[in-house]
Scaffold this motif. Structure first.
Motif, PDB file in Angstrom:
ATOM      1  N   PRO A  80       0.734  -1.080  -0.175  1.00 57.12           N
ATOM      2  CA  PRO A  80      -0.198  -0.100  -0.080  1.00 57.12           C
ATOM      3  C   PRO A  80       0.965   1.127  -0.055  1.00 57.12           C
ATOM      4  CG  PRO A  80      -0.188  -0.961   2.288  1.00 57.12           C
ATOM      5  CD  PRO A  80       0.792  -1.979   1.261  1.00 57.12           C
ATOM      6  N   SER A  81       0.432   2.165  -0.631  1.00 58.49           N
ATOM      7  CA  SER A  81       1.096   3.495  -0.536  1.00 58.49           C
ATOM      8  C   SER A  81       1.118   4.141   0.836  1.00 58.49           C
ATOM      9  CB  SER A  81       0.514   4.566  -1.517  1.00 58.49           C
ATOM     10  OG  SER A  81      -0.688   4.959  -1.014  1.00 58.49           O
ATOM     11  N   ALA A  82       2.051   5.095   1.022  1.00 60.55           N
ATOM     12  CA  ALA A  82       2.178   5.840   2.161  1.00 60.55           C
ATOM     13  C   ALA A  82       0.976   6.806   2.519  1.00 60.55           C
ATOM     14  CB  ALA A  82       3.122   6.808   2.189  1.00 60.55           C
ATOM     15  N   GLN A  83       0.141   7.205   1.581  1.00 64.22           N
ATOM     16  CA  GLN A  83      -1.382   7.930   1.529  1.00 64.22           C
ATOM     17  C   GLN A  83      -2.094   6.653   2.052  1.00 64.22           C
ATOM     18  OE1 GLN A  83       0.679   7.936  -1.051  1.00 64.22           O
ATOM     19  NE2 GLN A  83       1.622  10.086  -0.911  1.00 64.22           N
ATOM     20  N   GLN A  84      -2.239   5.573   1.585  1.00 65.95           N
ATOM     21  CA  GLN A  84      -3.195   4.471   1.960  1.00 65.95           C
ATOM     22  C   GLN A  84      -3.008   4.419   3.427  1.00 65.95           C
ATOM     23  OE1 GLN A  84      -2.046   1.839  -1.316  1.00 65.95           O
ATOM     24  NE2 GLN A  84      -4.269   1.481  -1.388  1.00 65.95           N
ATOM     25  N   VAL A  85      -1.734   3.905   3.868  1.00 72.38           N
ATOM     26  CA  VAL A  85      -1.317   3.634   5.277  1.00 72.38           C
ATOM     27  C   VAL A  85      -1.927   4.802   6.254  1.00 72.38           C
ATOM     28  CG1 VAL A  85       0.348   2.660   6.979  1.00 72.38           C
ATOM     29  CG2 VAL A  85       0.303   2.042   4.319  1.00 72.38           C
ATOM     30  N   THR A  86      -1.463   6.097   5.798  1.00 71.91           N
ATOM     31  CA  THR A  86      -1.830   7.080   6.590  1.00 71.91           C
ATOM     32  C   THR A  86      -3.301   7.254   6.696  1.00 71.91           C
ATOM     33  OG1 THR A  86       0.059   8.254   5.852  1.00 71.91           O
ATOM     34  CG2 THR A  86      -1.657   9.557   6.811  1.00 71.91           C
ATOM     35  N   ALA A  87      -3.971   7.115   5.671  1.00 74.46           N
ATOM     36  CA  ALA A  87      -5.680   7.339   5.748  1.00 74.46           C
ATOM     37  C   ALA A  87      -6.156   6.343   6.431  1.00 74.46           C
ATOM     38  CB  ALA A  87      -6.190   7.348   4.239  1.00 74.46           C
ATOM     39  N   VAL A  88      -5.736   4.952   6.427  1.00 72.95           N
ATOM     40  CA  VAL A  88      -6.523   3.933   7.267  1.00 72.95           C
ATOM     41  C   VAL A  88      -5.896   4.308   8.648  1.00 72.95           C
ATOM     42  CG1 VAL A  88      -6.151   1.367   7.771  1.00 72.95           C
ATOM     43  CG2 VAL A  88      -6.168   2.452   5.305  1.00 72.95           C
ATOM     44  N   ALA A  89      -4.815   4.598   9.169  1.00 75.89           N
ATOM     45  CA  ALA A  89      -4.508   4.814  10.390  1.00 75.89           C
ATOM     46  C   ALA A  89      -5.177   5.943  11.075  1.00 75.89           C
ATOM     47  CB  ALA A  89      -2.864   5.205  10.464  1.00 75.89           C
ATOM     48  N   LYS A  90      -5.376   7.010  10.319  1.00 71.09           N
ATOM     49  CA  LYS A  90      -6.101   8.115  10.903  1.00 71.09           C
ATOM     50  C   LYS A  90      -7.701   7.636  10.998  1.00 71.09           C
ATOM     51  CE  LYS A  90      -3.514  12.021   9.157  1.00 71.09           C
ATOM     52  NZ  LYS A  90      -3.297  13.344   8.371  1.00 71.09           N
ATOM     53  N   ALA A  91      -8.322   6.697  10.110  1.00 72.99           N
ATOM     54  CA  ALA A  91      -9.857   6.240  10.270  1.00 72.99           C
ATOM     55  C   ALA A  91      -9.748   5.460  11.390  1.00 72.99           C
ATOM     56  CB  ALA A  91     -10.236   5.774   8.968  1.00 72.99           C
ATOM     57  N   SER A  92      -8.567   4.611  12.068  1.00 67.19           N
ATOM     58  CA  SER A  92      -8.600   3.781  12.719  1.00 67.19           C
ATOM     59  C   SER A  92      -8.416   4.023  14.342  1.00 67.19           C
ATOM     60  CB  SER A  92      -7.824   2.375  12.267  1.00 67.19           C
ATOM     61  OG  SER A  92      -8.069   2.011  10.940  1.00 67.19           O
ATOM     62  N   GLU A  93      -7.742   5.028  14.413  1.00 66.53           N
ATOM     63  CA  GLU A  93      -7.143   5.799  15.788  1.00 66.53           C
ATOM     64  C   GLU A  93      -8.162   6.394  16.543  1.00 66.53           C
ATOM     65  OE1 GLU A  93      -5.727   8.510  17.289  1.00 66.53           O
ATOM     66  OE2 GLU A  93      -6.680   9.956  15.850  1.00 66.53           O
ATOM     67  N   HIS A  94      -7.901   6.221  17.856  1.00 67.35           N
ATOM     68  CA  HIS A  94      -8.940   6.514  18.698  1.00 67.35           C
ATOM     69  C   HIS A  94      -8.205   6.980  19.886  1.00 67.35           C
ATOM     70  CE1 HIS A  94      -9.217   2.252  17.920  1.00 67.35           C
ATOM     71  NE2 HIS A  94      -8.829   2.055  18.997  1.00 67.35           N
ATOM     72  N   GLY A  95      -6.986   7.637  19.903  1.00 70.87           N
ATOM     73  CA  GLY A  95      -6.545   8.362  20.928  1.00 70.87           C
ATOM     74  C   GLY A  95      -5.292   7.653  21.648  1.00 70.87           C
ATOM     75  N   GLY A  96      -5.056   6.410  21.502  1.00 75.51           N
ATOM     76  CA  GLY A  96      -4.020   5.813  22.120  1.00 75.51           C
ATOM     77  C   GLY A  96      -2.726   5.579  21.462  1.00 75.51           C
ATOM     78  N   ALA A 118       4.314  10.768   8.590  1.00 77.54           N
ATOM     79  CA  ALA A 118       3.205  11.756   8.543  1.00 77.54           C
ATOM     80  C   ALA A 118       2.159  11.723   9.480  1.00 77.54           C
ATOM     81  CB  ALA A 118       2.410  11.353   7.216  1.00 77.54           C
ATOM     82  N   LEU A 119       2.067  10.621  10.173  1.00 78.86           N
ATOM     83  CA  LEU A 119       1.369  10.530  11.274  1.00 78.86           C
ATOM     84  C   LEU A 119       1.750  10.990  12.514  1.00 78.86           C
ATOM     85  CD1 LEU A 119       0.127   6.646  10.974  1.00 78.86           C
ATOM     86  CD2 LEU A 119      -1.563   8.660  10.760  1.00 78.86           C
ATOM     87  N   GLY A 123       0.557  14.758  14.850  1.00 79.88           N
ATOM     88  CA  GLY A 123       0.606  14.506  16.121  1.00 79.88           C
ATOM     89  C   GLY A 123      -0.126  13.335  16.812  1.00 79.88           C
ATOM     90  N   ILE A 124      -0.041  12.120  15.936  1.00 83.19           N
ATOM     91  CA  ILE A 124      -0.413  11.019  16.444  1.00 83.19           C
ATOM     92  C   ILE A 124       0.957  10.056  16.801  1.00 83.19           C
ATOM     93  CG2 ILE A 124      -1.435   8.806  15.579  1.00 83.19           C
ATOM     94  CD1 ILE A 124      -3.184  10.582  13.692  1.00 83.19           C
ATOM     95  N   GLU A 125       0.800   9.546  18.080  1.00 82.56           N
ATOM     96  CA  GLU A 125       2.101   8.588  18.474  1.00 82.56           C
ATOM     97  C   GLU A 125       2.111   7.255  17.562  1.00 82.56           C
ATOM     98  OE1 GLU A 125       4.322   7.224  22.433  1.00 82.56           O
ATOM     99  OE2 GLU A 125       2.326   7.865  22.544  1.00 82.56           O
ATOM    100  N   VAL A 126       3.386   6.868  17.081  1.00 81.54           N
ATOM    101  CA  VAL A 126       3.452   5.809  16.092  1.00 81.54           C
ATOM    102  C   VAL A 126       4.665   4.870  16.622  1.00 81.54           C
ATOM    103  CG1 VAL A 126       3.585   4.996  13.758  1.00 81.54           C
ATOM    104  CG2 VAL A 126       2.468   7.055  14.243  1.00 81.54           C
ATOM    105  N   ARG A 127       4.264   3.681  16.747  1.00 85.74           N
ATOM    106  CA  ARG A 127       5.273   2.566  16.566  1.00 85.74           C
ATOM    107  C   ARG A 127       5.206   1.605  15.602  1.00 85.74           C
ATOM    108  NH1 ARG A 127       7.051   2.443  22.147  1.00 85.74           N
ATOM    109  NH2 ARG A 127       7.018   4.326  22.774  1.00 85.74           N
ATOM    110  N   THR A 128       6.419   0.943  15.299  1.00 84.07           N
ATOM    111  CA  THR A 128       6.355  -0.087  14.234  1.00 84.07           C
ATOM    112  C   THR A 128       6.938  -1.150  14.695  1.00 84.07           C
ATOM    113  OG1 THR A 128       6.594   1.743  12.498  1.00 84.07           O
ATOM    114  CG2 THR A 128       7.325  -0.483  11.731  1.00 84.07           C
TER     115      THR A 128
END
Length: 578
Positions: A80-96, A118-119, A123-128
């Motif tokens: 998936p593209s970076a845009q796809q991953v970013t969009a899915v993450a923004k639609a899925s995250e709920h503050g944690g 991008a996340l 302002g969204i905290e991210v780990r991988t």
């Protein structure tokens, strides 16, 4: 072969539509993939997984309570593209915060890492956590180079369960990393797979023979042998995995989850026959088998193949593995009541906003859109050639990927220009669309290049030759940041001469058309010369000797694109004189 499809180019999108239609109680479609259609407690971690389509139930099938919050789903066998991953993450995250987890492939790493940046900026905290369970893909001393295959499920399951319990992002990441460290997989294949519309499979295995260590996209195995009996295959898989145990694991008395995975064409009955021997061998070795899985978990279209995963548990991992889960393709434990999201959330869509550019920049934006339309037409004309070149040492999908990307960029550029965007914004939106639709490494590269062009061109004025020169150089720097250098037999071998000649000719006083013509000629000559090079980057690197004598597909496509833009510049000049 894959028999049921409409337009092969639309297969992945239509597959997602059908998957969502069949599973609305658990998932909803979002830009770039799917997310849960049920609510999650505020402040909990969102596990976002993903990869190329063609591996169902990975990845969309693992979205649901106790598993993933969302899945980014690329094109067939393309990240998936970076845009796809970013969009899915923004639609899925709920503050944690968001945990990104995926198989360790170059395209996925590039795009998920770009999404993480991008996340973070949003302002969204991210780990991988990258899954690296395939022991055939690299030695134990280079675990970081290993691919992720059916061991994905082990990592996703425990991470999803930990998130569901309300653990912090750091805690969820830690258990996911430990699950990955304690997971090993090994696979074999009896025949290749065919993508929709393809006349031939991506690879073949001689009749009566078996490829050992084959990857889920047809990556070359480590050896070949006659097809064994079911019991002999079980012994081969178990023996291989017992020779490499995670640190601190002693087989005698150790708890282990065996996962026997079918890759697409091996029937469940056959898997059960093999699994009978697998469990017996593990028990005889002293291991304690816990909640095994037998079935299709990470597939590869119609590939005939099998992989065995051993997930070695500790007390915490055992608790998380057994925790309830409810997704379209994986369920465990009792049903958990879930609240459906409001209808406006389920049906929400997105259009990229456009701020109007200046009148001069809007005129330039129309030229940019014409150039991108010319690029699309040129790629359409050469798509078969690019596929043939790429098939020599790659997987043959370069032409299709470039066609998907340029088509999406053309559509997006026309739309943005019609809505009054300036030239820089049109380029940036086209780059997003290219990366989004093409996926994979080439999609990420072209997305980054067009974004860099747009950033320098801007939306305020008509770009002069010096500005175009600076923009092209910025695009070249963006591509070079992916790690390739001249001589690696990649697109860079044509890009760098183009950048250098364009800069030198503009600095010498040439007009843009004259300078671009000279630079395009240099790019074409350099692309042709890549036939003599041995590849040192990308998937072709492991098949290097096969590629000598054939030019690099990425370099050739870049040369075609510079020629397409040149044709647009000629047309514009002739129109001004007419």
């Amino acid at each position: 072969m894959t028999r049921l499809f409409n337009d092969p180019a639309d297969f992945a999108d239509e597959m997602v539509d059908g998957f969502v239609a069949a599973n609305r109680s658990r998932v909803r479609k979002v830009h770039g993939g799917v997310a849960r259609s049920t609510s999650s407690p505020a402040g909990t971690v969102a596990l976002v997984i993903g990869g190329g389509s063609g591996h169902y139930p990975a990845f969309g099938g693992l979205v649901g309570h106790g598993l993933a919050a969302g899945a980014a789903m690329g094109n067939l066998f393309a990240s998936p593209s970076a845009q796809q991953v970013t969009a899915v993450a923004k639609a899925s995250e709920h503050g944690g915060g968001v945990l990104l987890s995926y198989g360790n492939y170059a395209g996925d790493v590039l795009n998920f890492d770009a999404a993480a940046r991008a996340l973070t900026e949003a302002g969204i905290e991210v780990r991988t956590v990258r899954v690296t369970d395939d022991v055939a893909s690299a030695p134990a001393t280079e675990v970081h180079k290993r691919r992720g295959i059916a061991g994905d499920l082990c990592v996703f399951k425990v991470a999803g369960a930990a998130a569901e319990q309300g653990r912090t992002l750091g805690e969820v990441t830690a258990v996911a990393e430990r699950a990955n460290d304690r997971t090993r997989s090994f696979g074999v294949a009896f025949s290749g797979c065919s993508l929709p519309g393809a006349d031939e499979p991506l690879f073949t295995v001689p009749e009566g023979r078996m490829a050992i260590g084959m990857g889920i996209h047809g990556e070359r195995g480590i050896e070949e042998t006659d097809v064994p009996s079911a019991s002999e295959l079980a012994a081969l898989l178990v023996d291989k995995l017992l020779t490499e145990l995670p640190d601190g694991v002693d087989v005698d008395g150790a708890r282990v989850v065996p996962i026997l995975n079918g890759l697409g064409s091996v029937k469940y009955e056959e898997l059960f026959v093999v699994y009978s021997a697998v469990q017996r061998l593990l028990t005889d070795a002293g291991a304690v088998v816990v909640e095994p899985e037998v079935g299709e978990l990470v597939t590869s279209f119609d590939m005939a193949g099998v992989s065995l995963t051993l997930f070695w548990l500790d007390d915490e991992l055992a608790e998380l593995w057994a925790a309830p889960a409810d997704s379209p393709a994986h369920r465990k434990g009792g049903a958990v009541p879930q609240e459906r999201l409001p209808e406006d959330v389920l049906t929400a869509g997105e259009q990229v906003p456009v701020a109007p550019g200046s009148a001069e920049s809007q005129a330039s934006a129309r030229v940019v859109a014409e150039a991108i339309a010319s690029i699309r037409a040129t790629i359409d004309d050469h798509v078969d050639e690019l596929g043939r070149i790429d098939a020599v040492a790659g997987d043959g999908d370069h032409g299709i990927g470039m066609q998907r990307g340029s088509t999406a960029a053309d559509t997006a550029a026309r739309d943005a220009a019609a809505r009054g965007a300036g030239a820089g914004t049109v380029l940036a939106i086209a780059g997003d669309a290219w990366s989004d639709r093409a996926g994979g490494t080439s999609g990420a590269i072209w997305g980054a290049a067009l974004e860099a062009l747009g950033r320098v061109i801007g939306d305020e004025s008509r770009p002069d030759p010096a500005t175009v020169r600076s923009a092209v150089h910025a695009a070249a720097e963006a591509v070079l940041a992916f790690g390739a250098v001249p001589g690696d037999k990649t697109m860079v071998d044509a890009l760098v001469p183009f950048d250098e000649v364009l800069g030198a000719r503009i600095e010498a006083g040439d007009d843009l058309l004259t300078a671009w013509s000279a630079a395009s000629a240099a790019a074409t000559a350099a692309a042709d010369a890549t036939a003599d090079l041995l590849p040192r980057m990308g998937r072709a690197r492991t098949h290097g000797e096969d590629a000598v004598g054939t030019p690099d597909a990425g370099a050739i496509s870049f040369a075609h694109i510079t020629a397409a833009v040149l044709a647009t510049l000629h047309t514009i000049k002739e129109g001004h004189h007419g």
